[in-house]
Structures are given as structure tokens and as C-alpha cells.
Design an enzyme around this catalytic site. Structure first.
Site, short mmCIF file in Angstrom:
data_model
loop_
_atom_site.label_atom_id
_atom_site.label_comp_id
_atom_site.label_asym_id
_atom_site.label_seq_id
_atom_site.Cartn_x
_atom_site.Cartn_y
_atom_site.Cartn_z
N GLY A 113 -13.95 -41.02 -81.40
CA GLY A 113 -14.40 -40.61 -82.72
C GLY A 113 -13.46 -41.12 -83.80
O GLY A 113 -13.50 -42.29 -84.19
N GLY A 114 -12.58 -40.25 -84.25
CA GLY A 114 -11.71 -40.54 -85.39
C GLY A 114 -11.00 -41.89 -85.31
O GLY A 114 -10.97 -42.65 -86.29
N GLU A 148 -16.82 -35.15 -72.60
CA GLU A 148 -16.13 -34.78 -73.83
C GLU A 148 -15.96 -33.25 -73.89
O GLU A 148 -16.90 -32.55 -74.31
CB GLU A 148 -16.94 -35.22 -75.06
N SER A 207 -10.20 -36.73 -78.82
CA SER A 207 -8.85 -37.02 -79.29
C SER A 207 -8.18 -38.20 -78.58
O SER A 207 -6.97 -38.19 -78.35
CB SER A 207 -7.96 -35.76 -79.19
N HIS A 259 -24.69 -35.43 -77.72
CA HIS A 259 -23.32 -35.14 -78.18
C HIS A 259 -23.20 -33.66 -78.49
O HIS A 259 -24.16 -33.03 -78.97
CB HIS A 259 -23.02 -35.99 -79.43
N ASN A 266 -17.81 -43.85 -81.79
CA ASN A 266 -18.82 -42.99 -82.42
C ASN A 266 -18.35 -42.71 -83.83
O ASN A 266 -17.44 -41.92 -84.04
CB ASN A 266 -18.96 -41.70 -81.60
N TRP A 267 -18.98 -43.38 -84.79
CA TRP A 267 -18.52 -43.25 -86.18
C TRP A 267 -18.94 -41.93 -86.81
O TRP A 267 -18.54 -41.61 -87.92
CB TRP A 267 -19.07 -44.40 -87.03
N LYS A 268 -19.81 -41.18 -86.13
CA LYS A 268 -20.32 -39.91 -86.66
C LYS A 268 -20.85 -40.13 -88.08
O LYS A 268 -21.45 -41.17 -88.36
CB LYS A 268 -19.23 -38.84 -86.59
N GLY A 274 -11.66 -33.93 -81.89
CA GLY A 274 -11.10 -33.85 -83.24
C GLY A 274 -9.96 -32.84 -83.39
O GLY A 274 -9.62 -32.47 -84.51
N GLU A 331 -21.94 -32.15 -80.84
CA GLU A 331 -22.25 -31.82 -82.24
C GLU A 331 -23.76 -31.73 -82.47
O GLU A 331 -24.22 -30.94 -83.28
CB GLU A 331 -21.58 -32.85 -83.17
P1 13P Z 1 -12.49 -37.62 -81.61
O1 13P Z 1 -12.07 -38.91 -80.94
O2 13P Z 1 -12.40 -37.67 -83.10
O3 13P Z 1 -11.83 -36.43 -81.00
O4 13P Z 1 -14.08 -37.47 -81.31
C1 13P Z 1 -14.52 -37.60 -80.02
C2 13P Z 1 -15.99 -37.65 -80.05
O5 13P Z 1 -16.66 -36.68 -80.33
C3 13P Z 1 -16.62 -38.94 -79.72
O6 13P Z 1 -17.99 -38.80 -79.53
#
Ligand code: 13P
Length: 255
Positions: A238-239, A171, A217, A99, A10-12, A177, A101
Site C-alpha cells: 500500500g503506502g 493481509e 506495512s 480487500h 495497491n494505490w488505494k 497501514g 477495506e
Molecule cells: P500498507 O502497505 O499501507 O500497510 O497497505 C497494505 C495493503 O492494504 C495493500 O493492499
């Protein structure tokens, strides 16, 4: 039934179209030999989907494509929104839905998440439905009931023939994050609850077929310990999905 693990990035709100193309071109040679065993999905922002889709198609890259959100209507006066068939047009196979977010910053609710899941299936794609508790909920020891409620709401009214294709990402909000994670065992407990909830709504076969991902994470160091758990079928990253090497290393751990 053996489930094919999925590792989804997920590149956000990162990566322009050009940066996204570079990322998949760097990534694919590192992961192409995994494809038969591990499904690797990239989920760029809308603005990079077309370019990334084109390079996946033209270069025949062994990667699947997902979007990060969708509207539930087929079309209409919804400024700023994107309809499911527009994503199908770009050869998306998956759409991340609900998600945390989106729930926190953009008003997604259990009701709209359910509408989006229906719309994604109706268009011929598969939703990656995200669920997970806040720190407050975890500390109150209400994680399992909270997640069960989220899953029930998200899958309400989904057709039985679609149920087995579901992907559900667990999640925990406090793990996103932050560098903090639940133990693999406790993530697996929640994954098992998710599977059981799908089983209670549909049947045992659906419960055993759906893929449950862990997200929050995930990095090359910890991924293998989550993947070793029996009810965890991969990760939503994510990251660590923003760099080819770290994302490839996580995909490798799913083998
Ligand atoms: P991180 O891997 O950066 O913690 O993000 C997880 C995430 O929200 C994937 O959708």
C-alpha cells in the site's frame, strides 16, 4: 515449479491520472531490469487506469496493470460500478478482489468475493484475492481457521484450469497501514495454510503454482525477510507503493 514473484502496488484512493502517469514513468526505469524475474503490478484507482494503461502501452513499460475492485455482472444498472470487460478494455491483467477495506467499508462478503473472482477469470483476467484476520481473531488464535474459511469461500466453484493462476494476498487487517507486521515465520505459516487449502480444493499442482503474497506495512527494510520465506511469493504493497523509490526497492528485494 519455480514461481515468478509478484510485487503489486495497491494505490488505494491516492493519485490523480496525472500523478499516476508520473509515478509509473519514475518507477519503470528503476525496475525494468527485474521484469524477467519479478512481475511488477500497479493498481491505480479507476480514474487513473486509462492514462496509466496508455503510458504503459505506448512507452512499452515493463509493468502489469491491475484494478482495485470490480462488479461481478457483465453489465447492467449498477450505478457507480465497473464491469470486468471494461477493465479488460483498459488492458488490465489483474483485479484485487476482497480487500479488507472493501469488506469493511463497502459490504464485500465471502459470497460477493467469490462472484467477483469468477467474473474476473471469466473475463480473462486474474484475481488477486485478499484474505486476512482482525486483531481479535489473531488474539483468539483463530487466524488459520479464519483464513482457511475465507480462501475456501473465495475459490469455490473456480474452474480447475484457472486455479493454478490464482494470486492470494495474505493481509492481516491489523498490519495494514499500522507499521506492525507479523513475523515472517508466522506470515509464512498462514501462506502455507493458504497453499494447502488450494491443494485440498484442487490438487497439489495448483497448490504449488499459485502465488501467495504478503501484505501489510511492507517497506524496503522488511520486504526481504518476507520474501525469504518459502511460501511467500511477493507482496501487495500500500503506502510504500506510492513513491517510485520505495516501491522499486521492495521489487528489488524480490529478486
Ligand atoms: P500498507 O502497505 O499501507 O500497510 O497497505 C497494505 C495493503 O492494504 C495493500 O493492499
Amino acid at each position: 515449479m519455480a514461481r515468478r514473484p509478484m510485487v503489486a502496488g495497491n494505490w488505494k484512493m491516492y493519485k490523480t491520472a496525472e500523478e499516476g502517469v508520473i509515478l509509473v514513468q519514475d518507477l519503470e526505469p528503476l525496475v525494468s531490469r527485474l521484469w524477467n524475474e519479478v512481475e511488477i503490478v500497479v493498481c491505480p484507482p479507476y480514474t487513473a487506469l486509462k492514462s496509466v494503461s496508455t503510458v504503459i502501452e505506448l512507452d512499452r513499460l515493463a509493468l502489469a496493470l491491475g484494478a482495485q475492485d470490480v462488479h461481478w455482472e457483465t453489465e447492467g444498472a449498477f450505478t457507480g460500478a465497473v464491469a470486468p470487460r471494461m477493465l479488460v478494455d483498459l488492458l488490465c491483467d489483474y483485479v484485487i478482489v476482497g480487500h479488507s477495506e472493501r469488506r469493511e467499508h463497502f459490504g464485500d462478503t465471502d459470497v460477493t468475493v467469490n462472484k467477483k473472482a469468477h467474473a474476473v477469470f471469466a473475463a480473462g483476467m486474474v484475481p488477486i484475492v485478499c484474505v486476512g484476520e482482525s486483531l481479535e481473531t489473531r488474539e483468539a488464535e483463530e487466524t488459520e481457521s479464519f483464513v482457511r474459511t475465507q480462501v475456501r469461500a473465495a475459490i469455490e466453484g473456480i474452474a480447475a484450469e484457472h486455479a493454478s493462476k490464482l494470486v492470494i494476498a495474505y493481509e492481516p487487517i491489523w498490519a495494514i497501514g499500522t507499521g506492525r507486521t507479523p513475523t515472517p515465520e508466522s506470515a509464512n505459516d498462514v501462506a502455507r495454510t493458504i497453499r494447502a487449502t488450494v491443494g485440498a480444493t484442487f490438487d497439489q499442482s495448483a497448490a504449488m503454482s499459485i502465488r501467495v503474497l504478503y501484505g501489510g506495512s511492507v517497506n524496503p527494510e522488511n520486504a526481504g525477510r518476507f520474501f525469504a520465506e518459502p511460501d511467500i511469493d511477493g507482496a501487495l504493497v500500500g503506502g510504500a507503493s506510492l513513491e517510485a523509490e520505495s516501491f522499486a526497492a521492495i521489487a528489488e528485494a524480490a529478486l
